[in-house]
Design a protein around this motif. Structure first.
Motif, PDB file in Angstrom:
ATOM      1  N   LYS A  11      17.260  31.245 -23.493  1.00 17.95           N
ATOM      2  CA  LYS A  11      17.308  32.553 -23.414  1.00 17.95           C
ATOM      3  C   LYS A  11      18.722  32.962 -24.052  1.00 17.95           C
ATOM      4  N   LEU A  12      19.866  32.101 -23.862  1.00 18.94           N
ATOM      5  CA  LEU A  12      21.077  32.467 -24.186  1.00 18.94           C
ATOM      6  C   LEU A  12      21.740  31.546 -25.030  1.00 18.94           C
ATOM      7  N   ALA A  13      22.684  31.751 -25.815  1.00 24.78           N
ATOM      8  CA  ALA A  13      23.583  30.741 -26.417  1.00 24.78           C
ATOM      9  C   ALA A  13      24.902  31.414 -26.614  1.00 24.78           C
ATOM     10  N   LEU A  14      25.820  30.530 -27.002  1.00 22.73           N
ATOM     11  CA  LEU A  14      27.107  30.612 -27.427  1.00 22.73           C
ATOM     12  C   LEU A  14      27.342  29.974 -28.948  1.00 22.73           C
ATOM     13  N   TYR A  15      28.107  30.767 -29.614  1.00 24.97           N
ATOM     14  CA  TYR A  15      28.514  30.278 -30.772  1.00 24.97           C
ATOM     15  C   TYR A  15      29.996  30.344 -31.083  1.00 24.97           C
ATOM     16  N   VAL A  16      30.743  29.343 -31.202  1.00 26.98           N
ATOM     17  CA  VAL A  16      32.266  29.451 -31.110  1.00 26.98           C
ATOM     18  C   VAL A  16      32.646  28.936 -32.231  1.00 26.98           C
ATOM     19  N   PRO A  17      33.335  29.523 -33.439  1.00 29.29           N
ATOM     20  CA  PRO A  17      34.004  29.160 -34.571  1.00 29.29           C
ATOM     21  C   PRO A  17      35.315  28.581 -34.216  1.00 29.29           C
ATOM     22  N   LEU A  18      35.664  27.602 -34.842  1.00 26.27           N
ATOM     23  CA  LEU A  18      36.909  27.029 -34.684  1.00 26.27           C
ATOM     24  C   LEU A  18      37.602  26.590 -36.098  1.00 26.27           C
ATOM     25  N   LYS A  19      38.857  27.229 -36.297  1.00 30.59           N
ATOM     26  CA  LYS A  19      39.654  26.750 -37.562  1.00 30.59           C
ATOM     27  C   LYS A  19      40.697  25.846 -36.952  1.00 30.59           C
ATOM     28  N   ALA A  20      40.905  24.877 -37.702  1.00 27.55           N
ATOM     29  CA  ALA A  20      41.898  23.961 -37.506  1.00 27.55           C
ATOM     30  C   ALA A  20      43.131  24.265 -37.915  1.00 27.55           C
ATOM     31  N   LYS A  21      44.409  23.975 -37.521  1.00 27.87           N
ATOM     32  CA  LYS A  21      45.628  24.243 -37.954  1.00 27.87           C
ATOM     33  C   LYS A  21      45.715  23.080 -38.982  1.00 27.87           C
ATOM     34  N   PRO A  22      46.543  23.140 -40.081  1.00 26.82           N
ATOM     35  CA  PRO A  22      46.530  22.114 -41.075  1.00 26.82           C
ATOM     36  C   PRO A  22      47.098  20.940 -40.444  1.00 26.82           C
ATOM     37  N   GLY A  23      46.413  19.803 -40.606  1.00 28.02           N
ATOM     38  CA  GLY A  23      46.862  18.427 -40.396  1.00 28.02           C
ATOM     39  C   GLY A  23      46.149  18.037 -38.864  1.00 28.02           C
ATOM     40  N   ARG A  24      45.506  19.029 -38.429  1.00 25.79           N
ATOM     41  CA  ARG A  24      44.830  18.811 -37.011  1.00 25.79           C
ATOM     42  C   ARG A  24      43.397  18.539 -36.967  1.00 25.79           C
ATOM     43  N   GLU A  25      42.884  18.336 -38.072  1.00 22.53           N
ATOM     44  CA  GLU A  25      41.331  18.186 -38.177  1.00 22.53           C
ATOM     45  C   GLU A  25      40.793  17.042 -37.514  1.00 22.53           C
ATOM     46  N   SER A  26      41.506  15.877 -37.521  1.00 22.43           N
ATOM     47  CA  SER A  26      41.185  14.548 -36.823  1.00 22.43           C
ATOM     48  C   SER A  26      41.362  14.638 -35.365  1.00 22.43           C
ATOM     49  N   ASP A  27      42.261  15.395 -34.953  1.00 25.00           N
ATOM     50  CA  ASP A  27      42.527  15.680 -33.360  1.00 25.00           C
ATOM     51  C   ASP A  27      41.249  16.594 -32.822  1.00 25.00           C
ATOM     52  N   ILE A  28      40.773  17.483 -33.705  1.00 23.35           N
ATOM     53  CA  ILE A  28      39.846  18.684 -33.211  1.00 23.35           C
ATOM     54  C   ILE A  28      38.458  17.561 -33.131  1.00 23.35           C
TER      55      ILE A  28
END
Length: 87
Positions: free
Chosen positions: A3-20
């Motif tokens: 019945k409920l959902a969450l959608y959380v967009p996340l934008k990486a800092k440059p160079g942190r993509e693999s950490d995310i």
């Protein structure tokens, strides 16, 4: 059907993509321990763009997830990983 959902967009800092990506992979076992979280998806939407989408049956289950370990770790690491704070 959830019945409920969450959608959380996340934008990486440059160079942190693999950490995310690593962080999101490490979060799966924590979410699997949450009985009220019915589904949880970590999505790579494009270069440096990620999102979390999850579903719940009740507001109590959703709030338990927001008060849980993954949300706490996400906020604890937000300044280092993300260009904008998760909402």
């Amino acid at each position: 059907m959830p019945k409920l959902a969450l959608y959380v967009p996340l934008k990486a800092k440059p160079g942190r993509e693999s950490d995310i990506a690593a962080f999101l992979k490490s979060a799966l076992p924590l979410v699997q321990d949450e009985p009220g979280t019915l589904t949880w998806y970590a999505i790579e939407e494009g270069p440096g763009a990620y999102a979390i989408f999850d579903t719940f049956d009740t507001e109590e289950d959703r709030q338990a997830h927001l008060d849980g370990k993954v949300a706490a770790a996400l906020m604890e690491n937000a300044e280092d990983l993300f260009a904008e704070p998760p909402q």
